[in-house]
Write a protein that holds these residues in place. Structure first.
Motif, PDB file in Angstrom:
ATOM      1  N   ASP A   1       0.029  -6.398 105.338  1.00 17.39           N
ATOM      2  CA  ASP A   1      -0.568  -6.889 104.088  1.00 17.39           C
ATOM      3  C   ASP A   1       0.415  -6.810 102.926  1.00 17.39           C
ATOM      4  N   SER A   2       1.160  -5.693 102.855  1.00 15.65           N
ATOM      5  CA  SER A   2       2.123  -5.540 101.762  1.00 15.65           C
ATOM      6  C   SER A   2       3.281  -6.524 101.912  1.00 15.65           C
ATOM      7  N   THR A   3       3.622  -6.853 103.156  1.00 13.70           N
ATOM      8  CA  THR A   3       4.662  -7.851 103.405  1.00 13.70           C
ATOM      9  C   THR A   3       4.238  -9.213 102.870  1.00 13.70           C
ATOM     10  N   LYS A   4       2.982  -9.580 103.116  1.00 10.21           N
ATOM     11  CA  LYS A   4       2.465 -10.857 102.601  1.00 10.21           C
ATOM     12  C   LYS A   4       2.503 -10.868 101.074  1.00 10.21           C
ATOM     13  N   THR A   5       1.992  -9.786 100.484  1.00 10.98           N
ATOM     14  CA  THR A   5       1.912  -9.714  99.017  1.00 10.98           C
ATOM     15  C   THR A   5       3.296  -9.747  98.392  1.00 10.98           C
ATOM     16  N   GLU A   6       4.207  -8.968  98.964  1.00  7.22           N
ATOM     17  CA  GLU A   6       5.570  -8.916  98.416  1.00  7.22           C
ATOM     18  C   GLU A   6       6.237 -10.277  98.488  1.00  7.22           C
ATOM     19  N   GLY A   7       6.048 -10.974  99.600  1.00  9.94           N
ATOM     20  CA  GLY A   7       6.648 -12.297  99.747  1.00  9.94           C
ATOM     21  C   GLY A   7       6.104 -13.279  98.726  1.00  9.94           C
ATOM     22  N   ASN A   8       4.787 -13.292  98.559  1.00 12.98           N
ATOM     23  CA  ASN A   8       4.170 -14.208  97.591  1.00 12.98           C
ATOM     24  C   ASN A   8       4.604 -13.901  96.164  1.00 12.98           C
ATOM     25  N   ASP A   9       4.643 -12.608  95.817  1.00 19.37           N
ATOM     26  CA  ASP A   9       5.042 -12.211  94.463  1.00 19.37           C
ATOM     27  C   ASP A   9       6.495 -12.587  94.175  1.00 19.37           C
ATOM     28  N   ALA A  10       7.357 -12.379  95.158  1.00 21.68           N
ATOM     29  CA  ALA A  10       8.774 -12.694  94.966  1.00 21.68           C
ATOM     30  C   ALA A  10       8.985 -14.191  94.781  1.00 21.68           C
ATOM     31  N   LEU A  11       8.272 -15.001  95.556  1.00 19.37           N
ATOM     32  CA  LEU A  11       8.396 -16.451  95.430  1.00 19.37           C
ATOM     33  C   LEU A  11       7.850 -16.936  94.086  1.00 19.37           C
ATOM     34  N   GLU A  12       6.790 -16.283  93.613  1.00 15.50           N
ATOM     35  CA  GLU A  12       6.240 -16.617  92.285  1.00 15.50           C
ATOM     36  C   GLU A  12       7.282 -16.347  91.207  1.00 15.50           C
ATOM     37  N   THR A  13       7.981 -15.219  91.327  1.00 16.26           N
ATOM     38  CA  THR A  13       9.026 -14.873  90.352  1.00 16.26           C
ATOM     39  C   THR A  13      10.169 -15.882  90.389  1.00 16.26           C
ATOM     40  N   MET A  14      10.580 -16.267  91.596  1.00 17.80           N
ATOM     41  CA  MET A  14      11.670 -17.236  91.730  1.00 17.80           C
ATOM     42  C   MET A  14      11.295 -18.568  91.078  1.00 17.80           C
ATOM     43  N   TYR A  15      10.030 -18.943  91.205  1.00 19.10           N
ATOM     44  CA  TYR A  15       9.580 -20.208  90.621  1.00 19.10           C
ATOM     45  C   TYR A  15       9.566 -20.140  89.095  1.00 19.10           C
ATOM     46  N   THR A  16       8.985 -19.087  88.545  1.00 18.88           N
ATOM     47  CA  THR A  16       8.869 -18.975  87.086  1.00 18.88           C
ATOM     48  C   THR A  16      10.237 -18.827  86.425  1.00 18.88           C
ATOM     49  N   GLU A  17      11.207 -18.271  87.128  1.00 19.90           N
ATOM     50  CA  GLU A  17      12.526 -18.094  86.538  1.00 19.90           C
ATOM     51  C   GLU A  17      13.307 -19.398  86.438  1.00 19.90           C
ATOM     52  N   ALA A  18      12.739 -20.461  86.973  1.00 19.59           N
ATOM     53  CA  ALA A  18      13.374 -21.771  86.815  1.00 19.59           C
ATOM     54  C   ALA A  18      13.397 -22.191  85.357  1.00 19.59           C
ATOM     55  N   SER A  19      12.499 -21.619  84.548  1.00 18.01           N
ATOM     56  CA  SER A  19      12.437 -21.959  83.128  1.00 18.01           C
ATOM     57  C   SER A  19      13.579 -21.299  82.344  1.00 18.01           C
ATOM     58  N   LYS A  20      14.260 -20.345  82.981  1.00 17.35           N
ATOM     59  CA  LYS A  20      15.360 -19.660  82.300  1.00 17.35           C
ATOM     60  C   LYS A  20      16.669 -20.427  82.497  1.00 17.35           C
ATOM     61  N   ASN A  21      17.619 -20.102  81.667  1.00 15.45           N
ATOM     62  CA  ASN A  21      18.926 -20.763  81.759  1.00 15.45           C
ATOM     63  C   ASN A  21      19.776 -20.049  82.804  1.00 15.45           C
ATOM     64  N   ILE A  22      19.572 -20.403  84.066  1.00 11.81           N
ATOM     65  CA  ILE A  22      20.273 -19.763  85.178  1.00 11.81           C
ATOM     66  C   ILE A  22      21.226 -20.771  85.807  1.00 11.81           C
ATOM     67  N   LYS A  23      22.494 -20.436  85.821  1.00  9.07           N
ATOM     68  CA  LYS A  23      23.504 -21.323  86.396  1.00  9.07           C
ATOM     69  C   LYS A  23      23.347 -21.364  87.916  1.00  9.07           C
ATOM     70  N   ASN A  24      23.524 -22.531  88.497  1.00 11.27           N
ATOM     71  CA  ASN A  24      23.402 -22.708  89.945  1.00 11.27           C
ATOM     72  C   ASN A  24      22.051 -22.218  90.467  1.00 11.27           C
ATOM     73  N   TYR A  25      21.006 -22.491  89.723  1.00 11.78           N
ATOM     74  CA  TYR A  25      19.672 -22.012  90.095  1.00 11.78           C
ATOM     75  C   TYR A  25      19.298 -22.404  91.526  1.00 11.78           C
ATOM     76  N   PHE A  26      19.476 -23.655  91.891  1.00 11.73           N
ATOM     77  CA  PHE A  26      19.020 -24.138  93.187  1.00 11.73           C
ATOM     78  C   PHE A  26      19.757 -23.454  94.340  1.00 11.73           C
ATOM     79  N   VAL A  27      21.048 -23.231  94.172  1.00 14.47           N
ATOM     80  CA  VAL A  27      21.827 -22.559  95.220  1.00 14.47           C
ATOM     81  C   VAL A  27      21.430 -21.093  95.327  1.00 14.47           C
TER      82      VAL A  27
END
Length: 212
Positions: A76-102
């Motif tokens: 259960d914690s593996t599922k939650t951790e994976g979903n939370d991490a992917l949510e963070t990766m998505y929201t950080e697209a709004s930041k000025n991150i160089k080479n975001y896609f890579v």
């Protein structure tokens, strides 16, 4: 005064040279044999270490005495951790991150590999109950399917003319970031059509963000 004839001197020098060469050859051979033996011993020691390490890993994975309830919590914690991490990766697209896609594609793949490794421990643990083992195996298959689906959708989106795209597929929704200065209504329709054709998510669970 005693004089040594020249031929005798030459003969003596030849004997000394031959003896010196033989001695040098013997010493070289001895050093090589010692070096070779030392190297072989070193290789045998390293091989023994590697075998011992592998044995310890396999033993650790098969002899863990984890309570079945704790194993379910790990899944259960593996599922939650994976979903939370992917949510963070998505929201950080709004930041000025160089080479975001890579960078975030690598982070996503590394995250999935880590989650699979964690579930593998449960699957390979001989004390794991059959029901929990099946659940962990199903979760591993789902993670693999999600990774395959993400790559497939990314390829289809780029085939529509976008420079790049990254997809984050979770249990509850699908998040998409496309490389574009603007997202027109027509662009959104193209992306939604792709997602709908490849997944079962409804429109409310499809999130799309642009990133320059």
């Amino acid at each position: 005064m005693f004089k040594i004839k020249r031929p005798a001197i030459i003969g003596l020098l030849v004997v000394l040279l031959v003896f010196t060469g033989y001695l040098n050859h013997q010493l070289t051979q001895q050093a090589q044999r010692k070096s070779s033996k030392d190297y072989q011993n070193h290789e045998l020691m390293e091989l023994a270490k590697n075998e011992k390490y592998q044995e310890d890993v396999e033993t650790g994975m098969t002899e863990l005495n984890i309570d079945p309830a704790e194993e379910v919590d790990i899944i259960d914690s593996t599922k939650t951790e994976g979903n939370d991490a992917l949510e963070t990766m998505y929201t950080e697209a709004s930041k000025n991150i160089k080479n975001y896609f890579v960078e975030y594609r690598l982070s996503r793949d590394k995250l999935r590999a880590s989650l699979v490794d964690r579930l593998d421990i449960i699957v390979n643990n001989k004390n794991t109950s059959e029901d929990v083992r099946k659940e962990a195996q199903m979760e591993i298959m789902k993670l693999g399917n999600n990774s395959e689906k993400e790559l497939q959708i990314e390829g289809l989106i780029k085939g529509k003319g976008f420079d790049d795209a990254i997809v984050f597929l979770t249990d509850k929704d699908i998040k998409i970031v496309v490389s574009s200065a603007e997202l027109t209504e027509q662009d959104m329709v193209k992306i939604l059509d792709i997602v709908k054709s490849e997944t079962d998510y409804d429109n409310n669970n499809i999130k799309i963000m642009k990133k320059q």
